[in-house]
Design an enzyme around this catalytic site. Sequence first.
Site, short mmCIF file in Angstrom:
data_model
loop_
_atom_site.label_atom_id
_atom_site.label_comp_id
_atom_site.label_asym_id
_atom_site.label_seq_id
_atom_site.Cartn_x
_atom_site.Cartn_y
_atom_site.Cartn_z
N ASP A 1 -20.47 25.53 -1.40
CA ASP A 1 -21.90 25.71 -1.59
C ASP A 1 -22.55 24.33 -1.72
OD1 ASP A 1 -23.65 28.33 -2.87
OD2 ASP A 1 -24.49 26.31 -3.07
N ILE A 2 -23.70 24.15 -1.10
CA ILE A 2 -24.33 22.82 -1.15
C ILE A 2 -24.88 22.48 -2.54
CG2 ILE A 2 -24.88 22.51 1.31
CD1 ILE A 2 -27.79 23.46 0.48
N TYR B 1 -40.42 30.30 0.20
CA TYR B 1 -39.59 29.68 1.25
C TYR B 1 -40.33 28.49 1.88
CZ TYR B 1 -37.60 29.05 5.94
OH TYR B 1 -37.07 28.51 7.08
N ASN C 1 -40.33 29.55 15.93
CA ASN C 1 -39.51 30.76 15.77
C ASN C 1 -38.32 30.67 16.73
OD1 ASN C 1 -42.31 31.52 14.88
ND2 ASN C 1 -41.21 33.39 14.35
N ILE D 1 -36.74 39.08 17.98
CA ILE D 1 -36.07 39.27 19.27
C ILE D 1 -34.69 39.90 19.08
CG2 ILE D 1 -35.08 38.02 21.24
CD1 ILE D 1 -37.58 36.18 21.11
N ILE E 1 -43.51 47.57 16.55
CA ILE E 1 -44.38 46.40 16.64
C ILE E 1 -45.41 46.49 15.52
CG2 ILE E 1 -46.14 45.23 18.04
CD1 ILE E 1 -44.59 46.00 20.53
N ARG F 1 -47.95 43.11 8.44
CA ARG F 1 -47.19 42.73 7.25
C ARG F 1 -48.01 41.74 6.44
NH1 ARG F 1 -41.53 40.92 9.52
NH2 ARG F 1 -43.00 39.54 10.53
N1 LIG Z 1 -34.44 31.13 12.36
C1 LIG Z 1 -35.60 30.46 12.52
O1 LIG Z 1 -36.45 30.85 13.32
C2 LIG Z 1 -35.86 29.19 11.72
C3 LIG Z 1 -37.11 28.59 11.84
C4 LIG Z 1 -37.36 27.42 11.13
C5 LIG Z 1 -36.37 26.86 10.34
N2 LIG Z 1 -35.16 27.48 10.23
C6 LIG Z 1 -34.14 26.85 9.39
O2 LIG Z 1 -32.95 26.71 10.15
C7 LIG Z 1 -31.82 26.75 9.28
C8 LIG Z 1 -30.80 27.76 9.76
O3 LIG Z 1 -31.38 29.06 9.75
P1 LIG Z 1 -30.73 30.30 10.51
O4 LIG Z 1 -31.85 31.12 11.04
O5 LIG Z 1 -29.67 29.83 11.44
O6 LIG Z 1 -30.11 31.12 9.30
P2 LIG Z 1 -28.59 31.52 8.99
O7 LIG Z 1 -28.66 32.38 7.75
O8 LIG Z 1 -27.92 32.09 10.18
O9 LIG Z 1 -27.91 30.13 8.65
C9 LIG Z 1 -27.88 29.56 7.35
C10 LIG Z 1 -26.45 29.08 7.11
O10 LIG Z 1 -26.40 28.38 5.88
C11 LIG Z 1 -25.34 28.88 5.08
N3 LIG Z 1 -25.76 28.70 3.69
C12 LIG Z 1 -26.82 29.29 3.06
N4 LIG Z 1 -26.90 28.85 1.79
C13 LIG Z 1 -25.89 27.96 1.62
C14 LIG Z 1 -25.44 27.18 0.52
N5 LIG Z 1 -26.07 27.24 -0.65
N6 LIG Z 1 -24.36 26.37 0.68
C15 LIG Z 1 -23.71 26.32 1.88
N7 LIG Z 1 -24.09 27.05 2.94
C16 LIG Z 1 -25.17 27.86 2.83
C17 LIG Z 1 -25.20 30.33 5.49
O11 LIG Z 1 -23.92 30.88 5.18
C18 LIG Z 1 -25.46 30.25 6.98
O12 LIG Z 1 -24.28 29.95 7.68
C19 LIG Z 1 -32.38 27.01 7.88
O13 LIG Z 1 -32.54 25.78 7.22
C20 LIG Z 1 -33.74 27.62 8.15
O14 LIG Z 1 -34.64 27.41 7.08
C21 LIG Z 1 -34.88 28.65 10.89
#
Ligand SMILES: NC(=O)c1ccc[n+]([C@@H]2O[C@H](COP(=O)([O-])OP(=O)(O)OC[C@H]3O[C@@H](n4cnc5c(N)ncnc54)[C@H](O)[C@@H]3O)[C@@H](O)[C@H]2O)c1
Length: 308
Positions: free
Chosen positions: A53-54, A143, A172, A187, A202, A267
């Site tokens: 965990d980070i 968030y 997105n 999607i 939708i 929403r």
């Molecule tokens: N999906 C989107 O459209 C989008 C848009 C903007 C930003 N982001 C950012 O991109 C990043 C990845 O998002 P994603 O959509 O791939 O989500 P995801 O949930 O698939 O990926 C997050 C990953 O982080 C790991 N994780 C979560 N908390 C953790 C912790 N405390 N310690 C270690 N590992 C941890 C999870 O197990 C997972 O593998 C995130 O930072 C998110 O905020 C995503």
Amino acid sequence: MPLRIMVTGGAGFIGSHIVDAYVAAGHEVLVVDNLSTGQAGNVHKDARLIEMDITDPALVDLLDAERPDVVNHHAANPSVSLSVREPAFDATQNILGTLNLLEAACRAGVSRFIYISSGGAMYGDPQYLPIDEEHPSNPVSPYALSKHTGERYVRLYGLEHGLSWTSLRYANVYGPRQDPFGEAGVIAIFCQNLLDGVAPEIHWDGEQTRDFVYVGDCARANLMALEQGVGQSFNVGTGLGTSINALFRVLLEVAGQDVEPRRGPRRPGDARHSYLDTSKIERQLGWRAQVDLRQGLAQTWDYFGKVA
Ligand SMILES: NC(=O)c1ccc[n+]([C@@H]2O[C@H](COP(=O)([O-])OP(=O)(O)OC[C@H]3O[C@@H](n4cnc5c(N)ncnc54)[C@H](O)[C@@H]3O)[C@@H](O)[C@H]2O)c1
């Protein structure tokens, strides 16, 4: 020259594509992930996965032992709705987790830190379109606030400790490995619905627009950010606003289906229009989205069809 790169969240949807791109470019990749939403099976076979965990204080020792050249920080609570239900959990993951990682990175002498932010969330309800990087940050969810705060900490560590950083603010993101059972990721949800024979819902009137960027394009931006864009934040999107109705129509064509969508309410908090100005990253990094919506949807549909 091959680099030693630590990707946090590299077992997740987007992070795993970043890992794939770094491995393909010949870099040595170490993934740190607590597998809360990610899966070990997403991690490239030539990357090493450490389950941690980070927020764990032992992260400092891990970085000290591994000495990566680069830290790429994708691990986070990525869910807006979870952040609303559990703001303290969200802040712990996204703010304190980032802070723990920054401390560890500075002590280990990391030479490059790539932070992942959210261009869809942190600007809030747009004051003008397309949204450029100078647009005021007006977080309207825990968030959005935690991602914004994480980025401010990264900047502060740049000022105070000389950390070389870049922040990528994604629009997105969509593509293979996105969770189709979550509350976000329209999607992936629509693809799963169509495969299950369920009419997708939708929200609102479907004329609201979003900037849908393919995950492979995000991976290319992360490759470029290894060496360029020091001390800068960049929007990563297509610059195009696509309505949910239009998206749905293209997906039906790609899937060869003809389905009438269900209609749901707006929403709370949903913005009418949101799309990013990407001219800064085009100018400074030479990056622009290459995969158009139809191509990206075809690849995504193909993926979900195979894993179903
Ligand atoms: N999906 C989107 O459209 C989008 C848009 C903007 C930003 N982001 C950012 O991109 C990043 C990845 O998002 P994603 O959509 O791939 O989500 P995801 O949930 O698939 O990926 C997050 C990953 O982080 C790991 N994780 C979560 N908390 C953790 C912790 N405390 N310690 C270690 N590992 C941890 C999870 O197990 C997972 O593998 C995130 O930072 C998110 O905020 C995503």
